[in-house]
Scaffold this motif. Sequence first.
Motif, mmCIF file in Angstrom:
data_model
loop_
_atom_site.group_PDB
_atom_site.id
_atom_site.type_symbol
_atom_site.label_atom_id
_atom_site.label_comp_id
_atom_site.label_asym_id
_atom_site.label_seq_id
_atom_site.Cartn_x
_atom_site.Cartn_y
_atom_site.Cartn_z
ATOM 1 N N THR A 216 0.805 -1.307 0.066
ATOM 2 C CA THR A 216 0.062 0.077 -0.078
ATOM 3 C C THR A 216 0.923 1.311 0.103
ATOM 4 O O THR A 216 0.400 2.261 -0.255
ATOM 5 N N ARG A 217 2.226 1.384 0.396
ATOM 6 C CA ARG A 217 2.999 2.407 0.511
ATOM 7 C C ARG A 217 4.174 2.151 -0.479
ATOM 8 O O ARG A 217 5.107 3.041 -0.114
ATOM 9 N N SER A 218 4.094 1.191 -1.236
ATOM 10 C CA SER A 218 5.292 1.292 -2.128
ATOM 11 C C SER A 218 4.858 2.058 -3.624
ATOM 12 O O SER A 218 4.028 1.836 -4.258
ATOM 13 N N PHE A 219 5.975 2.769 -4.292
ATOM 14 C CA PHE A 219 5.761 3.241 -5.543
ATOM 15 C C PHE A 219 7.011 3.267 -6.215
ATOM 16 O O PHE A 219 7.978 2.852 -6.024
ATOM 17 N N TYR A 220 6.781 3.478 -7.774
ATOM 18 C CA TYR A 220 7.666 2.907 -9.001
ATOM 19 C C TYR A 220 8.048 4.369 -9.248
ATOM 20 O O TYR A 220 7.148 5.112 -9.753
ATOM 21 N N ILE A 221 9.392 4.765 -9.295
ATOM 22 C CA ILE A 221 9.836 5.985 -10.000
ATOM 23 C C ILE A 221 10.603 5.674 -11.321
ATOM 24 O O ILE A 221 11.556 4.952 -11.307
ATOM 25 N N ASP A 222 9.882 6.064 -12.512
ATOM 26 C CA ASP A 222 10.652 5.729 -13.978
ATOM 27 C C ASP A 222 11.462 6.707 -14.371
ATOM 28 O O ASP A 222 11.009 7.819 -14.667
ATOM 29 N N ASN A 223 12.794 6.845 -14.138
ATOM 30 C CA ASN A 223 13.812 7.596 -14.568
ATOM 31 C C ASN A 223 14.184 7.465 -15.953
ATOM 32 O O ASN A 223 15.145 8.292 -16.596
ATOM 33 N N SER A 224 13.678 6.567 -16.864
ATOM 34 C CA SER A 224 13.957 6.406 -18.104
ATOM 35 C C SER A 224 14.235 7.479 -19.029
ATOM 36 O O SER A 224 15.007 7.956 -19.647
ATOM 37 N N ASP A 225 13.118 8.473 -18.655
ATOM 38 C CA ASP A 225 13.156 9.690 -19.821
ATOM 39 C C ASP A 225 14.383 10.576 -19.493
ATOM 40 O O ASP A 225 14.771 11.331 -20.158
ATOM 41 N N MET A 226 14.951 10.459 -18.105
ATOM 42 C CA MET A 226 16.201 11.168 -17.997
ATOM 43 C C MET A 226 17.400 10.421 -18.395
ATOM 44 O O MET A 226 18.328 11.040 -18.673
ATOM 45 N N MET A 227 17.436 9.393 -17.911
ATOM 46 C CA MET A 227 18.481 8.576 -17.970
ATOM 47 C C MET A 227 18.905 7.878 -19.320
ATOM 48 O O MET A 227 20.068 7.752 -19.761
ATOM 49 N N ASP A 228 18.015 7.304 -20.289
ATOM 50 C CA ASP A 228 18.032 6.697 -21.557
ATOM 51 C C ASP A 228 19.011 7.526 -22.340
ATOM 52 O O ASP A 228 19.941 7.028 -22.917
ATOM 53 N N PRO A 229 18.526 9.033 -22.432
ATOM 54 C CA PRO A 229 19.420 9.685 -23.473
ATOM 55 C C PRO A 229 21.080 9.794 -22.982
ATOM 56 O O PRO A 229 21.597 10.199 -23.746
ATOM 57 N N LEU A 230 21.368 9.485 -21.766
ATOM 58 C CA LEU A 230 22.761 9.510 -21.354
ATOM 59 C C LEU A 230 23.148 8.168 -21.052
ATOM 60 O O LEU A 230 24.481 7.856 -20.597
ATOM 61 N N TRP A 231 22.539 7.006 -21.335
ATOM 62 C CA TRP A 231 22.975 5.671 -21.147
ATOM 63 C C TRP A 231 24.546 5.484 -21.422
ATOM 64 O O TRP A 231 24.984 4.724 -20.552
ATOM 65 N N ASP A 232 24.776 5.731 -22.526
ATOM 66 C CA ASP A 232 26.399 5.532 -22.995
ATOM 67 C C ASP A 232 27.195 6.735 -22.732
ATOM 68 O O ASP A 232 28.207 6.659 -23.424
ATOM 69 N N SER A 233 26.925 7.824 -21.827
ATOM 70 C CA SER A 233 27.844 8.784 -21.727
ATOM 71 C C SER A 233 28.912 8.789 -20.807
ATOM 72 O O SER A 233 29.864 9.469 -20.562
ATOM 73 N N ALA A 234 28.705 7.878 -19.730
ATOM 74 C CA ALA A 234 29.858 7.757 -18.862
ATOM 75 C C ALA A 234 31.127 7.167 -18.997
ATOM 76 O O ALA A 234 30.978 6.418 -20.466
ATOM 77 N N THR A 235 31.935 7.379 -18.567
ATOM 78 C CA THR A 235 33.246 6.903 -18.840
ATOM 79 C C THR A 235 34.104 5.676 -18.204
ATOM 80 O O THR A 235 35.070 5.341 -18.610
ATOM 81 N N ASP A 236 33.190 4.961 -17.247
ATOM 82 C CA ASP A 236 33.539 4.041 -16.467
ATOM 83 C C ASP A 236 33.111 2.986 -17.220
ATOM 84 O O ASP A 236 32.514 2.105 -16.518
ATOM 85 N N TRP A 237 33.537 2.561 -18.409
ATOM 86 C CA TRP A 237 33.123 1.501 -19.163
ATOM 87 C C TRP A 237 34.108 0.314 -18.858
ATOM 88 O O TRP A 237 35.360 0.496 -18.843
#
Length: 238
Positions: A216-237
Amino acid sequence: FECLSLYVRYDMYIFLPVNILTGEPDYSSLHATPQYAPSPHQLSNETVEDVCFLGDSHARFLYFQSRKILHNETNRNDGCASRKNHTDHAKEGRIRYESLAFASNWLESDSKQLSHCDLVFVSYGHWDAGYPTRKPTAPLEYVSGALQVLHRLENMTKESSRIYILSSNAHPIGKKILDCVDWRVPSLLDAYNSLLRTHTVLDDGGQWRVSQGNLTRSFYIDNSDMMDPLWDSATDWG
């Protein structure tokens, strides 16, 4: 990633070019964020709720940066502190962190560290999709574990507490993934997220409430609209 290389600087999840002579970030670059504003007015240990973070390194970074905001240390903040520094005071104060790499391991523990929390943010999945077990966790198994984590959190926390599970972020395709010894590809993490979202309903407040079982008190936060455009931008490959 190596903080001492001075090729990039990790600021609030954004990698910025730096001047290799001075170590100063280039905030004028295309993907740069402005220098950070001070903490919100009158924010202090006395005015915030008890906020807890549960999960892997992503949750640990959120905890670390939240403490920096609370203590008004965000200006020119360098996120490259060691893991030890990230978990300093993790069991003290109004903002806390507890590690969860795999749901099964945490569910088997007897930890009650989060029982006092007003807000709990859960973020994990990279170990499930990663290389530690030499095989990825299947999406159905991942979601089953996530729902069990939410059930346990609701059982241990106050009736007024709210619990938020965050979507899993995609990981850059590095050498381990290309060598097929790491499975953190966007398609698998998308499967984790989309399957978990099928267990949610949009409530009157515009939040995705997890509706499985007696939650009753658990919620889902979808960050994909913020994170997906940057998914391959990090340098810690890896």
